[in-house]
Design a protein around this motif. Structure first.
Motif, PDB file in Angstrom:
ATOM      1  N   PRO A  46      27.591 -22.044 -55.869  1.00 57.25           N
ATOM      2  CA  PRO A  46      28.209 -20.712 -55.817  1.00 57.25           C
ATOM      3  C   PRO A  46      27.146 -19.652 -55.547  1.00 57.25           C
ATOM      4  O   PRO A  46      26.042 -19.710 -56.090  1.00 57.25           O
TER       5      PRO A  46
ATOM      6  N   PHE B  21      27.873 -15.309 -48.446  1.00 61.71           N
ATOM      7  CA  PHE B  21      28.708 -16.498 -48.541  1.00 61.71           C
ATOM      8  C   PHE B  21      29.345 -16.581 -49.926  1.00 61.71           C
ATOM      9  O   PHE B  21      28.800 -16.054 -50.897  1.00 61.71           O
ATOM     10  N   ASN B  22      30.475 -17.254 -50.024  1.00 56.83           N
ATOM     11  CA  ASN B  22      31.010 -17.607 -51.338  1.00 56.83           C
ATOM     12  C   ASN B  22      30.279 -18.830 -51.857  1.00 56.83           C
ATOM     13  O   ASN B  22      29.929 -18.922 -53.019  1.00 56.83           O
ATOM     14  N   THR B  23      30.078 -19.770 -50.954  1.00 58.28           N
ATOM     15  CA  THR B  23      29.396 -21.010 -51.290  1.00 58.28           C
ATOM     16  C   THR B  23      28.216 -21.172 -50.355  1.00 58.28           C
ATOM     17  O   THR B  23      28.378 -21.084 -49.132  1.00 58.28           O
TER      18      THR B  23
ATOM     19  N   PRO C 213      26.727 -12.709 -56.936  1.00 61.88           N
ATOM     20  CA  PRO C 213      27.563 -11.584 -56.518  1.00 61.88           C
ATOM     21  C   PRO C 213      26.875 -10.773 -55.412  1.00 61.88           C
ATOM     22  O   PRO C 213      25.658 -10.604 -55.439  1.00 61.88           O
TER      23      PRO C 213
ATOM     24  N   HIS D 186      26.594 -11.610 -52.336  1.00 65.43           N
ATOM     25  CA  HIS D 186      26.023 -12.453 -51.284  1.00 65.43           C
ATOM     26  C   HIS D 186      26.992 -12.546 -50.114  1.00 65.43           C
ATOM     27  O   HIS D 186      28.183 -12.260 -50.267  1.00 65.43           O
TER      28      HIS D 186
END
Lengths: 155, 273
Positions: free
Chosen positions: B33, B40-42, B36, B38
């Motif tokens: 993950p 990407f989410n993943t 916050p 960023h």
């Protein structure tokens, strides 16, 4: 939402012509001007009509259109590796007019502002272009017309 | 079973099936993950985008060709060079302890130079200033080997670059480069690695363009390739005039791209296409 159009990547240097080289180009530094009317290019870029068979070769050649890098075409399924960046071009002739297709190939960001598809008939306003390509478009006017002729066969 | 427990059991079963469904979606490419804010989410390593065979090659230390670089540099580490008669070991001792974590935090701010330096530059600074030896050329086998070796000492540790303080303008500069379209093909790093990762471009399966495995053993080159050479290759392929390796532009980009992979385990020497 309409998927953004994405197209081709020519990854090598040697642009091996699939047809005879175009006769003497205009001075390379002259920026290409497109006669855009209602998000389309109604006027042909050449005096002679495009050739679909030649256009298919431009479409497939990695150093020219390389359109399969991003698009899928069912009628070309004998060719390996159809890309996924852009939409399938099956039936594209029914979705756009010839004039619309011409602008989408020549300078797609004028139609789909956010697309990653390169402009195939544009030779200025680009950043850090390698010297051997400065002032040159990816395709010639005749090659664009040939590609349009091929796209029109995709009903 | 009392009704309340039946309800609980049902809730657990439901949660489990939701978790299974989510897992099935991510089954192909596992990531971590992102923090916050960023992009990407993943965050997913390039490893996850490669074939089973390529991954197996990376995972086997005896088969992974990148380890030849590690072994060569392990010898070079002990070899005295330059007019001071010093080796890396003269100052740094055992690399397993002295270099542990170093590669995971590069590029790093250098107070003396007033700019960030990456691992290649740090190694050459050592050679010139402390060993009084010639700097190794970028792309030389010696420099890439040693870079691989030092980075390998952080194997499995999370990428942890600092992007605040004096690094902040460099981060912004790298970000700007990442989103700028270059070359006749008019493509940015983001065009492929942010917007189209997980998709094929012709026969190439696009990853997030993470750097946690660099220097990486590249199958098509049959050698270990440093990051700035890969940056150059990408720019060349979009028919752009690449920035120079170890230039400020690529340093800034290295910093920014490292942040895009923050928390990923260092995989050097990884194996990629």
């Amino acid at each position: 939402m309409r998927r953004s159009l994405v197209a081709a990547f020519a990854l090598c240097l040697s642009a091996g012509g699939v047809r005879a080289q175009e006769p003497a180009k205009l001075p390379a530094a002259e920026p290409i001007k497109l006669d855009v009317v209602n998000d389309s290019l109604p006027k042909s870029l050449t005096a002679t009509p495009g050739n679909a068979e030649a256009g298919k070769k431009v479409f497939l050649t990695r150093t020219l259109g390389n359109c399969l890098a991003c698009h899928q075409v069912t009628s070309l399924k004998s060719e390996e590796f159809h890309g996924e960046f852009g939409p399938s071009l099956d039936g594209v002739a029914g979705r756009y007019t010839e004039a619309q297709l011409r602008l989408i190939v020549a300078d797609p960001k004028r139609v789909f502002t956010d697309t990653v598809m390169p402009a195939f008939f544009k030779n200025d306003g680009l950043s850090r272009v390698r010297p051997e390509f400065v002032g040159k478009s990816i395709l010639t006017a005749a090659q664009v017309e040939d590609v349009i002729a091929f796209l029109k066969t995709l009903n | 079973m009392a009704p309340r427990y039946v309800g609980l059991a049902a809730a657990i079963a439901l949660a489990a099936s939701v978790a299974t469904a989510a897992l099935a979606q991510d089954a192909e490419r596992k990531g971590i993950p992102a923090p916050p804010g960023h992009v990407f989410n993943t965050i997913i390593s390039g490893y996850q985008f490669r074939s089973k065979e390529t991954r197996a090659l990376q995972d086997d230390d005896l088969e992974n060709p990148g380890f030849l670089a590690v072994e060569r540099a392990a010898d070079a580490w002990k070899k005295a060079e330059g007019s001071e008669g010093k080796s890396c070991m003269s100052c740094h001792g055992q690399p397993e302890t002295s270099m542990k974590g170093v590669g995971a935090t590069m590029p790093k701010w250098d107070d003396k130079l007033k700019k960030p330096v990456n691992l290649e530059q740090r190694i050459n600074i050592c050679r010139v200033e402390h060993m009084k030896a010639e700097p190794w050329k970028f792309k030389s086998r010696e420099l890439t080997d040693m870079t691989t070796f030092v980075k390998y000492q952080s194997h499995g540790m999370p990428v942890a670059v600092k992007t605040d303080g004096p690094m902040s303008p460099w981060f912004e500069r790298g970000k700007q480069t990442y989103y700028t379209r270059y070359g006749q093909l008019d493509l940015a790093c983001a065009s492929c690695h942010e917007r189209n990762n997980g998709k094929f471009m012709r026969a190439d399966f696009l990853s997030q363009g993470q750097t946690n495995g660099f220097p990486t053993y590249r199958l098509r080159d049959q050698r270990v390739v440093p990051l700035h050479e890969r940056f150059e290759g990408c720019m060349f392929d979009v028919r752009a005039e690449p920035f120079k390796p170890l230039s400020d532009e690529f340093l800034a980009l290295e910093l920014y791209v490292a942040w895009r992979g923050i928390g990923l385990p260092v995989e050097t020497p990884s194996v990629r296409n």
